[in-house]
Enzyme design. Structure first.
Site, PDB file in Angstrom:
ATOM      1  N   ARG A 107      17.849  38.511  60.312  1.00 36.54           N
ATOM      2  CA  ARG A 107      19.177  37.996  60.603  1.00 36.54           C
ATOM      3  C   ARG A 107      20.294  38.964  60.224  1.00 36.54           C
ATOM      4  NH1 ARG A 107      19.239  32.548  61.794  1.00 36.54           N
ATOM      5  NH2 ARG A 107      17.272  31.471  61.494  1.00 36.54           N
ATOM      6  N   ASP A 108      19.995  39.915  59.354  1.00 38.16           N
ATOM      7  CA  ASP A 108      21.028  40.863  58.966  1.00 38.16           C
ATOM      8  C   ASP A 108      21.221  41.984  59.982  1.00 38.16           C
ATOM      9  OD1 ASP A 108      21.834  39.589  56.751  1.00 38.16           O
ATOM     10  OD2 ASP A 108      20.636  40.762  55.347  1.00 38.16           O
ATOM     11  N   LEU A 109      20.358  42.041  60.990  1.00 41.62           N
ATOM     12  CA  LEU A 109      20.525  43.075  62.021  1.00 41.62           C
ATOM     13  C   LEU A 109      21.569  42.579  63.003  1.00 41.62           C
ATOM     14  CD1 LEU A 109      16.854  44.129  62.682  1.00 41.62           C
ATOM     15  CD2 LEU A 109      18.518  45.111  61.131  1.00 41.62           C
TER      16      LEU A 109
END
Length: 849
Positions: A629-631
């Site tokens: 999700r941090d991408l």
């Protein structure tokens, strides 16, 4: 020593001293007040007339107590004074009134803390520059705080210590550079009647403690980035007489205001209100003025009395252009929308009085009857509406993969033609209705559904509703049949799993055999991506350490690991080039060039739509635990070359050797960054949406996100363009001259401008999802037609191409090599969203290692 004759006794001396002490202290107190006033006189320019002599109690506008030793009132309103206030102003211990409005006073405001006698503060229309942290603490008798029109104040928040002023009846602080949320503390002010906070930078929702208050005058209009959420709390503010909420970002329906019998002025224009206006609003006897333009209100055309001045505008979505009932199917669908909060996406496309006229998520038969409603995967919240029963021709109802709560209405069982009801993957609970055997009922993924069903003779267990993919009206299932179904499901899952693994292994073998990709700069250029089909478990999630993918797929090449920047998550290995290609990052500069070239409006919006679909696709992958999700936006829109971990590893902010770090790259593209990044340094989906909103603004204006060659007030595109959006009449002047829009396209430009404004809202939760951007842009691309065929082809672009295909065409024309594959495979898995057109040639089933 002998005692002097006739000297008073010691006890008498002590009594005399005790009596004289208060008198001895009085000159000291008056000296303090007089010193403060003398300092004030020296700071004001010009010195107020009548301020002569050494005793301030004789000065014009100054009132003292009965002893003429303490100042109780300072009244210097409208004297054209400049200068500043002394920092010792709170030494005037008996001050009751401070009246300084309509001057040109500047400098920092002094603390007024602990002035327990202070009742009235008037500081309006000055040029003060800052508010101290303890400005209003300890003002236990304060009744009026009026400090509007101080635009030069440094940003400050509403102090919570105001709760100590329980006698407040007036708070005026409009145009005073207040930011942040409105504190939820209005239950501390039982006498508050006037609240004016317009023209600030307040964000967030209306506090719940406004409900039940005695407020009659509520001004919260024209916030810089907009208050958000619903205004349902107004329904319990029964004393309201004037409500100004215009030019914000409020959503949802206008509530029932029938209890607000004194309401005469209601300003709701320039928001995002949806839904049907309550009939009770038209029946308020004192209502005299209503503005509703620039919203997306739905339902019957409102019919106010002749004594009411009403402004409706042209952007609302009323079913008719004059008063009268809506079509029954339209009425039913609007009731359905009401139970999920009247989503803005529906209000934007559900236009007119015919539900079969291109209404999204609605399909009709040849006779104009609604047969399919597909709300699947729209992230709708709310409950399942019993109004579906009024769609008597309904055959298929898809409500899966949302955030629906509550129970399934029993009335749905009476739909005569219903064949499919899919409520899977929600948060439903309660009793599971018994549908006819002709209805395929899918309810998997609702853990609480059926929990309160009691077990009866010959009946199924209470959890049956959530444990099976379908149910019928038979009602005679027993343990054996359930076990058999479970066994069958396991067998099928195993067979499918083995087949999928075999398929992927074969594709990997084909890829290795043909060696379709070379190496560039010591890194693998090949698209290395294990499809989500290669997973273990029924839910289709990638596991960090468990089985599901043969260990050979995780092995590295014999070269130095540092030479191959990859993303590793559990058993998944994805090269940086895949993310670069998949997100179109390395072609962003070409898109930027397109943004400034004289392309037709449709061409620009088509490219923006492809980009939005691409971003939405990667977000979908992230939500399926396939990409972490941090991408987020740094490599989706801003073209970052960096390492990251997939699945159960977090974002790694160190770039490959010899390249800039993430922070360095982002600093160079500040114009695209959302405000919260400066504080947190964390990229999220909402930061991504913000960056896309900036791109939309570039499309419309032909300007750069950050242009230091223009005046400061216009250099930051977002700040400037959001000011333009406040007044819709300013939009034509902001449009790129090369577009030369006519009446046919201007409405589309306004819709994209509105979307850009929403995407760049200051608060992340106010921004829509990228799917919403796709929903807005998609119809524009389909509906808008160029004025001539030659215009569409003048740049050699086929508008039916995806963005990668268009880029490939441009690169070919320029003699450059392509970065996109010329092969595509259709191997997909239900746990990954369908590829948008922008990714048709990017991710292949063979791209695994």
């Amino acid at each position: 020593m002998a005692k002097p004759p006739n000297s008073p006794p010691p006890l008498l001396l002590l009594l005399l001293l005790l009596l004289l002490c208060p008198l001895l202290l009085l000159p000291l107190s008056s000296a303090d007040d007089f010193a403060v006033m003398t300092k004030l006189a020296s700071l004001l320019s010009p010195t107020p007339s009548g301020w002569t002599g050494t005793n301030p109690c004789t000065w014009t506008g100054i009132t003292c107590d009965s002893t003429s030793t303490h100042v109780t009132s300072i009244n210097l309103a409208s004297l054209s004074l400049s200068g500043s206030l002394p920092s010792t102003l709170n030494s005037l211990s008996l001050l009751q009134t401070l009246t300084l409005q309509r001057n040109s006073l500047s400098g920092p405001l002094p603390s007024l803390s602990n002035l327990t006698s202070l009742e009235q503060i008037y500081l309006d229309s000055n040029n003060f520059t800052s508010v101290p942290t303890n400005f209003l603490s300890g003002l236990t008798n304060l009744q009026t705080l009026s400090m509007s029109d101080n635009p030069n104040l440094a940003p400050w928040t509403i102090p919570t210590e105001l709760t100590q002023s329980s006698s407040l009846s007036v708070i005026y602080a409009s145009n005073a550079n207040i930011y942040g949320s409105i504190p939820d503390f209005f239950d501390s002010f039982p006498n508050l009647q006037n609240l004016r906070l317009s023209y600030n930078n307040l964000t967030g929702t209306l506090p719940s403690t406004l409900g039940g208050s005695e407020i009659t005058n509520l001004w919260l209009n024209n916030q810089l980035h907009g208050l958000s959420g619903t205004i349902e709390v107004l329904s319990t503010m029964t004393q309201l007489s004037q409500v100004w909420l215009h030019a914000n970002s409020f959503t949802g329906p206008v509530p029932d205001l029938s209890k607000c019998t004194n309401l005469f002025d209601l300003q709701l224009r320039d928001n995002q209100f949806t839904g049907v206006l309550p009939a009770s609003l038209m029946g308020l006897s004192k209502l005299a003025n209503v503005s509703l333009q620039n919203n997306k209100l739905q339902g019957p055309f409102p019919s106010f009395g002749s004594s009411v001045t009403v402004t409706l505008g042209t952007t609302n979505s009323f079913c008719r252009s004059s008063p009268g009932p809506c079509d029954p199917q339209v009425t039913a669908l609007l009731a359905v929308a009401g139970d999920i909060g009247y989503p803005i996406s529906l209000a934007q496309s559900w236009l007119g009085n015919d539900a079969c006229s291109e209404w999204t998520f609605v399909t009709c038969d040849s006779r104009g009857n609604v047969t399919i409603v597909n709300f699947g995967k729209q992230r709708f919240s709310g409950t399942i509406s019993p109004a579906f029963v009024n769609l008597t021709s309904l055959k298929s109802l898809y409500l899966n993969d949302n955030n629906l709560t509550g129970s399934i209405p029993d009335s749905l069982t009476s739909l005569p033609q219903l064949q499919l009801l899919d409520v899977s993957n929600n948060n439903l609970s309660g009793v599971v209705p018994v549908f006819p055997s002709t209805v395929k009922f899918i309810s998997v993924g609702n853990l609480l559904l059926g929990k309160n069903i009691t077990t009866g003779s010959g009946g199924s267990g209470g959890n049956s509703g959530s444990g099976s993919n379908s149910s019928t009206s038979g009602g005679n299932s027993n343990g054996s049949s359930v076990s058999a179904g479970l066994i069958a499901g396991v067998v099928i899952a195993v067979v499918v799993f083995v087949g999928v693994v075999s398929f992927v292994s074969y594709k990997c073998y084909v890829k290795k055999r043909h060696q379709r990709f070379g190496k560039t700069d010591g890194s693998e250029v090949g698209s290395e991506m294990v499809k989500s089909a290669v997973v273990s478990g029924v839910n289709g999630h990638v596991h960090g350490q468990g089985g599901g993918v043969p260990s050979e797929l995780h092995s590295q090449s014999s070269g130095d690991h540092g030479e191959m920047p990859v993303f590793e998550g559990g058993n998944v290995v994805i090269s940086i080039q895949v993310l670069r290609q998949g997100t179109l990052a390395q072609h962003l500069f070409e898109w930027r060039e397109l943004g400034y070239s004289p392309l037709t409006w449709k061409q620009r919006v088509t490219i923006a739509l492809d980009m939005a679909r691409g971003v939405e696709y990667l977000h979908g992958l992230a939500q399926q635990s396939f990409i972490h999700r941090d991408l987020k936006p740094s490599n989706i829109l801003l073209g970052d070359d960096m390492r990251a971990k997939v699945a159960d590893f977090g974002l790694v902010k160190n770039a490959p050797d010899g390249q800039y770090s993430l922070e360095t790259r982002l600093a160079g593209t500040f114009g695209y960054l959302a405000p919260e990044y400066a504080a947190t340094g964390r990229v999220t989906t909402k930061v991504d949406v913000y960056a896309f909103g900036v791109v939309l603004m570039e499309i419309i204006t032909g300007r750069k996100a950050l242009d230091e060659t223009v005046p400061d007030e216009r250099s930051h595109l977002v700040t400037w363009f959001r000011r333009v959006l406040i007044n819709k009449e300013s939009i034509p002047k902001a449009i790129d001259e090369t577009l030369a829009p006519d009446d046919e396209t201007f409405d589309s430009i306004c819709r994209v401008a509105e979307l850009a404004g929403h995407c760049t809202a200051r608060e992340p939760f106010q921004r829509p999802d990228m799917g919403h951007a796709v929903n807005v842009l998609g119809p524009l691309v389909e509906q808008w037609k160029p004025s001539s065929h030659e215009e569409e082809d003048s740049f050699g672009i086929d508008l039916h191409m995806s963005l990668p295909q268009a880029l490939q065409r441009w690169q070919s024309d320029e003699g450059t090599s392509t970065m996109f594959n010329d092969q595509s495979y259709s191997g997909t898995h239900s746990s990954i969203p369908s590829k948008p057109s922008a990714f048709a040639d990017t991710f292949d089933s063979t791209d695994c290692r």
